[in-house]
Motif scaffolding. Sequence first.
Motif, mmCIF file in Angstrom:
data_model
loop_
_atom_site.group_PDB
_atom_site.id
_atom_site.type_symbol
_atom_site.label_atom_id
_atom_site.label_comp_id
_atom_site.label_asym_id
_atom_site.label_seq_id
_atom_site.Cartn_x
_atom_site.Cartn_y
_atom_site.Cartn_z
ATOM 1 N N ALA B 28 2.745 -7.196 -45.672
ATOM 2 C CA ALA B 28 3.543 -7.269 -44.449
ATOM 3 C C ALA B 28 4.348 -8.558 -44.434
ATOM 4 O O ALA B 28 3.913 -9.582 -44.940
ATOM 5 N N GLY B 29 5.532 -8.489 -43.848
ATOM 6 C CA GLY B 29 6.334 -9.688 -43.637
ATOM 7 C C GLY B 29 7.013 -10.240 -44.875
ATOM 8 O O GLY B 29 7.398 -11.398 -44.893
ATOM 9 N N CYS B 30 7.156 -9.425 -45.913
ATOM 10 C CA CYS B 30 7.840 -9.936 -47.102
ATOM 11 C C CYS B 30 9.085 -9.114 -47.388
ATOM 12 O O CYS B 30 9.339 -8.102 -46.746
ATOM 13 N N ILE B 31 9.870 -9.622 -48.324
ATOM 14 C CA ILE B 31 10.971 -8.817 -48.826
ATOM 15 C C ILE B 31 10.527 -8.289 -50.168
ATOM 16 O O ILE B 31 10.180 -9.048 -51.067
ATOM 17 N N LEU B 177 15.554 -10.889 -40.044
ATOM 18 C CA LEU B 177 14.623 -9.831 -39.658
ATOM 19 C C LEU B 177 13.241 -10.081 -40.263
ATOM 20 O O LEU B 177 12.218 -9.856 -39.622
ATOM 21 N N ARG B 178 13.237 -10.573 -41.508
ATOM 22 C CA ARG B 178 11.962 -10.886 -42.139
ATOM 23 C C ARG B 178 11.249 -11.990 -41.342
ATOM 24 O O ARG B 178 10.053 -11.899 -41.067
ATOM 25 N N ASP B 179 12.013 -13.020 -40.975
ATOM 26 C CA ASP B 179 11.400 -14.120 -40.229
ATOM 27 C C ASP B 179 10.862 -13.645 -38.880
ATOM 28 O O ASP B 179 9.930 -14.211 -38.331
ATOM 29 N N ASN B 180 11.476 -12.581 -38.332
ATOM 30 C CA ASN B 180 10.981 -12.034 -37.071
ATOM 31 C C ASN B 180 9.785 -11.111 -37.268
ATOM 32 O O ASN B 180 9.310 -10.496 -36.322
ATOM 33 N N GLY B 181 9.355 -10.959 -38.531
ATOM 34 C CA GLY B 181 8.127 -10.204 -38.764
ATOM 35 C C GLY B 181 8.292 -8.857 -39.432
ATOM 36 O O GLY B 181 7.302 -8.184 -39.687
ATOM 37 N N ALA B 182 9.528 -8.443 -39.690
ATOM 38 C CA ALA B 182 9.713 -7.133 -40.312
ATOM 39 C C ALA B 182 9.477 -7.217 -41.819
ATOM 40 O O ALA B 182 9.584 -8.292 -42.412
ATOM 41 N N THR B 183 9.115 -6.098 -42.401
ATOM 42 C CA THR B 183 8.989 -6.008 -43.850
ATOM 43 C C THR B 183 10.202 -5.244 -44.363
ATOM 44 O O THR B 183 10.597 -4.241 -43.769
#
Lengths: 444, 303
Positions: B28-31, B177-183
């Motif tokens: 979770a939370g990565c690119i 978006l990643r920093d906001n928690g999205a994967t």
Amino acid sequence: MHKIWLIIQREYLTRVRKKSFIIMTFLTPLLLAAFMVIPAWLATISDSEDVVMVLDESGLFADKLESKEDLKIIPIAAGSLEQAKTAYQETDYTALLHIPKLDLDNPEGIRLYSKKNTSLQVKFRLENMLEKEIESQRFMASGIDREMLNKMKANVTMTTVNLSESGERDSNVWVTSGAGIIGAVIIYFFIFLYGVQIMRGVIEEKTNRIVEVMISSVKPFQLMMGKIVGIAGVGLTQFLLWVVLSTIVVGSVQAAFDIKPAPTPIEQMQAGRDLATGEESAQTQEESQANMLSEVSSAISNLNFPLLLGCFLFYFLGGYLLYGSLFGAIGAAVDNETDTQQFMFPITIPLIISFIMSYTVVIQNPDGPVAFWMSIIPFTSPIVMMVRIPFGVPASELLLSMGLLIVGFIFTTWIASRIYRVGILMYGKKINYKELSKWLFYRV
Amino acid sequence: MSILKIDGVTKRYANHTALDNVSFDIPAGCIFGLLGPNGAGKTSLIRIITQITGADSGEIYFKGEKLRPSHIKDMGYLPEERGLYKKMKVGEQLLYLAQLKGLSKDEATARIKEWVVRFEIKDWMNKHIEDLSKGMQQKVQFMATVMHEPSLIILDEPFSGFDPINANLIKDEILRLRDNGATIIFSTHRMESVEELCDNIALINRSRKVLDGPVREIKDTYKTDTYQVIGNGQLLITSPDFEVLEQHENHGVFRASIRLLDGASPNDLLRYLIQRVEVHSFVELVPSINDIFIRKVKETYHA
């Protein structure tokens, strides 16, 4: 369900807001009005009188051929045919009638010369005048008075009556078949016009490459059904608007111009004959017209309208859903509209056949085996059954046909959805029937 | 914690296997880079994750639960084959797509307003899609993908067709978006384009997973202790600790690739060089993902 509703809304609104929809919706009733007004208007301007020169060498018709309001007779006193022809060439009269010396028992050799082709109406009227005159002369020769003969003439009109358990009803074959045919024609065109719209819509989604975006949010089946139902809504809206607008436009045109419906060519011909046969038959004609009108209106009022309308809506929607899903499947199977031909063919064939059969075989024998089977089989029943209903169809047959139509459209929708879910994600591949049949059993 | 766990997924089509027992986790939370050449099976895998198709065997777990239809609204998918309804207005289109993702009309309208400001596209809201330039359409498309704030965003070949300015804009958005928690899952065959963005990758070739893990670890595993040196002077290496792989000389300037042999450190090499030549540049040659991929593929062939 919420998503299907969103899709239906979009499909409906984008189409209803299109300029082409608005123009078609308002133009068609106007065209209808134009069809009423223009022939009537043309009739008034073409009422210029016809002038016919008559060279009567037999001497039998002298003074007997009378000028009418719009058909003027100019007798030529004497002279040869050649002289008459040159005289006629110098005028702008309609025609030159040459009556040679005649044998009353065998009147031959009468000719009508004209610069342009004479209208049928003029020809009929002249023929009638001559016939009537020759008849009179023959009556005189055999000692019968014309007056006497008129008294002896009989005029029979038959009223056809339907005997059913609910009692006797006047029926009129023309009205009955007319009501059915109109319903069938509307269903036929509706299926075609809006079925093709479904197909185009699917192809558009494929070529726009939006389809994968869509089906990551909704199921392919939802997308397909939403489109089919949305477009059905567009069709119904257009149909209802046409009915309402046509009624308004036609009503107001009739009120404004006091126009009777334009006569058909056959009626015109009859009118031509009637004009020539004189007043006494004109009277009977009027009577019989009045008879017919009352007969028609009573037949119309005797049609079972709630049943007719209910069945119309059922077959209208049933036929559309049955074929619409197939059109959608075709759209999904191809990449562009030019590839649709080979798949369109088997779908249009039953439609066209049922359309042709309905106004030939079915209308002539609405209870015959062809009519029966075609009104039971779901692919032809929406059109054929509509033709049969006004003649009276047993409830059991009607229920069987409706039931099979429902089964039919569930079946075609199932097939279509199988093809659709595979097809919409397939690009750049020429599809044939073998390939399509495989898709039916893919596990997706 | 992994947001997505792919467990032994196999997918067969009539005459080929698209995915063959593929398993890996996406933290979770990565690119996450889903990499591989064309036809490797990336899109098939994505279509299974987005539930456009189903797997023949194997399971996928989303946030620890077996994948099910209600997960769809927590995912955003930008397919490789993408488009919009050409005859619809930008605003209507965004509203429609957001509502299909389960947002209420009011929510969707509020989100659209937010994004419109961020992407500076306020003037286009009432334009038809077909009147927009391609770059603008792509912005709209990207908005439609992420507007419902999904926790998993899947982008298939995201930069194909983007001009460099928009590509950068999208990259910044992705990082935000990643920093906001999205994967975020990137799927691409152009591995160099995502190398610097990805935290983790999985390499797929010919329907099989070849390799997966954090980018840094993979690179460490595959680094060859090779350094590139550029400098002035006559380079002649005689020490048994170093091996010269390649060497060019031009007008007294040399360029060489040197590998450290057992136990030697980069500083040993540097010290050795400084005594003999003038060093202008000393860089470790890190293998690119592309190099690793090629090596790995060769290995699997020869094995």
